[in-house]
Scaffold this active site. Structure first.
Site, PDB file in Angstrom:
ATOM      1  N   TYR A   1       0.853  -1.203   0.000  1.00 32.53           N
ATOM      2  CA  TYR A   1       0.000   0.000   0.000  1.00 32.53           C
ATOM      3  C   TYR A   1       0.888   1.252   0.000  1.00 32.53           C
ATOM      4  CZ  TYR A   1      -4.389   2.543   0.554  1.00 32.53           C
ATOM      5  OH  TYR A   1      -5.473   3.366   0.357  1.00 32.53           O
TER       6      TYR A   1
ATOM      7  N   LYS B   1      -3.322   8.540   2.696  1.00 28.97           N
ATOM      8  CA  LYS B   1      -4.559   8.361   3.488  1.00 28.97           C
ATOM      9  C   LYS B   1      -4.395   8.915   4.898  1.00 28.97           C
ATOM     10  CE  LYS B   1      -7.263   6.226   0.486  1.00 28.97           C
ATOM     11  NZ  LYS B   1      -8.304   7.005  -0.244  1.00 28.97           N
TER      12      LYS B   1
HETATM   13  P1  NAD Z   1     -12.665   3.335  -8.307  1.00 26.60           P
HETATM   14  O1  NAD Z   1     -11.547   3.042  -9.251  1.00 26.60           O
HETATM   15  O2  NAD Z   1     -14.012   2.925  -8.710  1.00 26.60           O
HETATM   16  O3  NAD Z   1     -12.682   4.865  -7.908  1.00 26.60           O
HETATM   17  C1  NAD Z   1     -11.524   5.667  -7.868  1.00 26.60           C
HETATM   18  C2  NAD Z   1     -11.881   6.943  -8.588  1.00 26.60           C
HETATM   19  O4  NAD Z   1     -10.834   7.910  -8.496  1.00 26.60           O
HETATM   20  C3  NAD Z   1     -12.161   6.731 -10.080  1.00 26.60           C
HETATM   21  O5  NAD Z   1     -13.471   7.157 -10.388  1.00 26.60           O
HETATM   22  C4  NAD Z   1     -11.137   7.616 -10.765  1.00 26.60           C
HETATM   23  O6  NAD Z   1     -11.633   8.189 -11.955  1.00 26.60           O
HETATM   24  C5  NAD Z   1     -10.935   8.658  -9.684  1.00 26.60           C
HETATM   25  N1  NAD Z   1      -9.744   9.480  -9.892  1.00 26.60           N
HETATM   26  C6  NAD Z   1      -8.433   9.107  -9.836  1.00 26.60           C
HETATM   27  N2  NAD Z   1      -7.650  10.159 -10.154  1.00 26.60           N
HETATM   28  C7  NAD Z   1      -8.470  11.216 -10.398  1.00 26.60           C
HETATM   29  C8  NAD Z   1      -8.270  12.571 -10.793  1.00 26.60           C
HETATM   30  N3  NAD Z   1      -7.043  13.067 -11.017  1.00 26.60           N
HETATM   31  N4  NAD Z   1      -9.364  13.370 -10.944  1.00 26.60           N
HETATM   32  C9  NAD Z   1     -10.610  12.880 -10.734  1.00 26.60           C
HETATM   33  N5  NAD Z   1     -10.866  11.613 -10.363  1.00 26.60           N
HETATM   34  C10 NAD Z   1      -9.806  10.785 -10.209  1.00 26.60           C
HETATM   35  O7  NAD Z   1     -12.232   2.623  -6.922  1.00 26.60           O
HETATM   36  P2  NAD Z   1     -12.858   2.698  -5.455  1.00 26.60           P
HETATM   37  O8  NAD Z   1     -12.309   1.520  -4.763  1.00 26.60           O
HETATM   38  O9  NAD Z   1     -14.304   2.939  -5.533  1.00 26.60           O
HETATM   39  O10 NAD Z   1     -12.119   3.980  -4.833  1.00 26.60           O
HETATM   40  C11 NAD Z   1     -12.812   5.074  -4.262  1.00 26.60           C
HETATM   41  C12 NAD Z   1     -12.146   5.514  -2.961  1.00 26.60           C
HETATM   42  O11 NAD Z   1     -12.300   4.467  -2.004  1.00 26.60           O
HETATM   43  C13 NAD Z   1     -10.656   5.782  -3.061  1.00 26.60           C
HETATM   44  O12 NAD Z   1     -10.344   6.905  -2.257  1.00 26.60           O
HETATM   45  C14 NAD Z   1     -10.052   4.544  -2.456  1.00 26.60           C
HETATM   46  O13 NAD Z   1      -8.777   4.795  -1.911  1.00 26.60           O
HETATM   47  C15 NAD Z   1     -11.051   4.271  -1.370  1.00 26.60           C
HETATM   48  N6  NAD Z   1     -11.039   2.910  -0.796  1.00 26.60           N
HETATM   49  C16 NAD Z   1     -11.102   1.803  -1.601  1.00 26.60           C
HETATM   50  C17 NAD Z   1     -11.079   0.540  -1.043  1.00 26.60           C
HETATM   51  C18 NAD Z   1     -11.115  -0.691  -1.903  1.00 26.60           C
HETATM   52  O14 NAD Z   1     -10.667  -1.754  -1.455  1.00 26.60           O
HETATM   53  N7  NAD Z   1     -11.655  -0.633  -3.104  1.00 26.60           N
HETATM   54  C19 NAD Z   1     -10.988   0.401   0.358  1.00 26.60           C
HETATM   55  C20 NAD Z   1     -10.933   1.546   1.150  1.00 26.60           C
HETATM   56  C21 NAD Z   1     -10.945   2.802   0.557  1.00 26.60           C
HETATM   57  O1  0WE Z   2      -6.982   2.928  -1.918  1.00 29.09           O
HETATM   58  C1  0WE Z   2      -6.923   1.897  -2.556  1.00 29.09           C
HETATM   59  C2  0WE Z   2      -6.329   1.875  -3.958  1.00 29.09           C
HETATM   60  C3  0WE Z   2      -6.123   3.240  -4.540  1.00 29.09           C
HETATM   61  C4  0WE Z   2      -5.299   3.234  -5.810  1.00 29.09           C
HETATM   62  C5  0WE Z   2      -5.325   2.206  -6.745  1.00 29.09           C
HETATM   63  C6  0WE Z   2      -4.548   2.300  -7.892  1.00 29.09           C
HETATM   64  C7  0WE Z   2      -4.476   1.182  -8.907  1.00 29.09           C
HETATM   65  C8  0WE Z   2      -4.091   1.672 -10.276  1.00 29.09           C
HETATM   66  C9  0WE Z   2      -4.486   4.315  -6.026  1.00 29.09           C
HETATM   67  N1  0WE Z   2      -3.713   4.424  -7.140  1.00 29.09           N
HETATM   68  C10 0WE Z   2      -3.745   3.425  -8.070  1.00 29.09           C
HETATM   69  N2  0WE Z   2      -2.958   3.575  -9.178  1.00 29.09           N
HETATM   70  C11 0WE Z   2      -3.046   2.741 -10.243  1.00 29.09           C
HETATM   71  O2  0WE Z   2      -2.280   2.893 -11.210  1.00 29.09           O
HETATM   72  N3  0WE Z   2      -7.374   0.730  -1.973  1.00 29.09           N
HETATM   73  C12 0WE Z   2      -7.756   0.752  -0.583  1.00 29.09           C
HETATM   74  C13 0WE Z   2      -7.410  -0.580  -2.670  1.00 29.09           C
HETATM   75  C14 0WE Z   2      -6.099  -1.238  -2.370  1.00 29.09           C
HETATM   76  O3  0WE Z   2      -4.982  -0.830  -2.985  1.00 29.09           O
HETATM   77  C15 0WE Z   2      -3.931  -1.569  -2.472  1.00 29.09           C
HETATM   78  C16 0WE Z   2      -4.417  -2.445  -1.501  1.00 29.09           C
HETATM   79  C17 0WE Z   2      -5.823  -2.231  -1.424  1.00 29.09           C
HETATM   80  C18 0WE Z   2      -6.788  -2.908  -0.519  1.00 29.09           C
HETATM   81  C19 0WE Z   2      -2.575  -1.517  -2.793  1.00 29.09           C
HETATM   82  C20 0WE Z   2      -1.704  -2.392  -2.139  1.00 29.09           C
HETATM   83  C21 0WE Z   2      -2.166  -3.240  -1.157  1.00 29.09           C
HETATM   84  C22 0WE Z   2      -3.526  -3.293  -0.824  1.00 29.09           C
END
Ligand code: NAD
Ligand code: 0WE
Length: 263
Positions: A157, A164
């Site tokens: 991560y 975060k």
């Molecule tokens: P997702 O890929 O559906 O959403 C991520 C979004 O970020 C996308 O819509 C992308 O277009 C947007 N984004 C990235 N760079 C951008 C920029 N420069 N301008 C505008 N938009 C931009 O994935 P998600 O999992 O729904 O992620 C949403 C949030 O939830 C993130 O903050 C992620 O860190 C957080 N989150 C995700 C998880 C997980 O496991 N999926 C867990 C905890 C927190």
């Molecule tokens: O916040 C996240 C992921 C956010 C994210 C994901 C990507 C993938 C593609 C940010 N930047 C990028 N850039 C890319 O090019 N999560 C909470 C999901 C997540 O991401 C991980 C996790 C988990 C869970 C990364 C490493 C280990 C665990």
């Protein structure tokens, strides 16, 4: 229940029907809110159109949150539809893929650090700054999405964990600054969910399997469960809650992860 009746919500960060932002949009729509979407790039437009129509929305605005001019234009354009705004959802994160794997110390660069913090943390206060005047005097609420990597080190991560941590501090400072305007600021720290952002992660499977084995609920959480908590936190039912990080993670954060008698 319709506990968001009369509220208008701008949702930033929907990319697909797996997005956490989409789970939030559905829950907020169900509770009576009107929804507007901000999406990152033109490439997402057709998917956003489909989702927007499902929640009776016709407000879809392009905004790359790394660009000040896009953020300014987002709220200028939104004013053509709505005079006031009650809720902003920030569901955006980005770090360079190369910096999300391997040894943290070796993988991290100055440029990657800046980009991750800019897009994943600064953009939250940037949206608050630009949206503040539209949110005056109406019990507004801002919400962002975090992950347990903000408060615990873990493999891969990496720089996102620092971004975060910054985002969670942002929640507290924004809550303090905006409290006098009646605007509340909170975060949901979600468990791992298979979205586009997670699909890019090599060992997501390993992380998810460990989480299901250790979390008290012993299953993953859904975007609908995150959506329900988000709808509550942004509603007047949560009028006493601000500056708070709420875990929607099946209890994972509450345990030490040592297998018990049923493991
Ligand atoms: P997702 O890929 O559906 O959403 C991520 C979004 O970020 C996308 O819509 C992308 O277009 C947007 N984004 C990235 N760079 C951008 C920029 N420069 N301008 C505008 N938009 C931009 O994935 P998600 O999992 O729904 O992620 C949403 C949030 O939830 C993130 O903050 C992620 O860190 C957080 N989150 C995700 C998880 C997980 O496991 N999926 C867990 C905890 C927190
Ligand atoms: O916040 C996240 C992921 C956010 C994210 C994901 C990507 C993938 C593609 C940010 N930047 C990028 N850039 C890319 O090019 N999560 C909470 C999901 C997540 O991401 C991980 C996790 C988990 C869970 C990364 C490493 C280990 C665990």
């Amino acid at each position: 229940m319709a506990f968001l009746k009369g509220k208008r919500a701008l949702i930033v960060g929907a990319a697909s029907e797996r997005s956490i932002a989409w789970g939030i949009a559905k829950a907020m729509h169900r509770e009576g809110a009107e929804i507007a979407f901000a999406y990152q790039t033109e490439k997402l437009r057709s998917r956003i159109e489909k989702m927007a129509s499902l929640v009776n929305s016709d407000i879809m605005l392009e905004c790359d949150v790394s660009r000040d001019e896009d953020i300014t234009k987002l709220f200028d354009d939104l004013k053509n539809y709505w005079e006031h705004l009650d809720i902003i959802i920030h569901s955006v994160a980005f770090a360079k893929r190369e910096e999300l794997s391997g040894d943290y110390v070796e993988a991290t660069t100055r440029e990657g650090f800046q980009m991750a913090h800019d897009i994943s943390s600064y953009s939250f206060v940037a949206l608050a700054k630009a949206g503040r005047d539209m949110m005056q005097g109406r019990n507004g609420a801002l919400l962002t999405l975090s992950y347990i990597g903000a408060v615990r080190a873990m493999p891969n991560y990496n720089i996102m964990g620092l971004a975060k941590a910054s985002l969670e501090a942002n929640v507290r400072f924004m809550a303090d600054a905006l409290g006098a305007d009646g605007i509340r600021v909170n975060a949901i720290s979600a468990g791992p969910i298979r979205t586009l952002a997670a699909a890019g992660i090599g060992d997501f499977r390993k992380i998810f399997d460990h989480y299901v084995l250790t979390a008290p609920l012993r299953r993953g959480v859904s975007i609908e469960e995150v959506g329900n908590a988000a709808a509550f936190l942004c509603s007047d039912l949560a009028s006493g809650i601000t500056g708070e990080i709420t875990y929607v993670d099946g209890g994972f954060n509450a345990v030490a992860g040592i297998p018990g008698p049923n493991a």
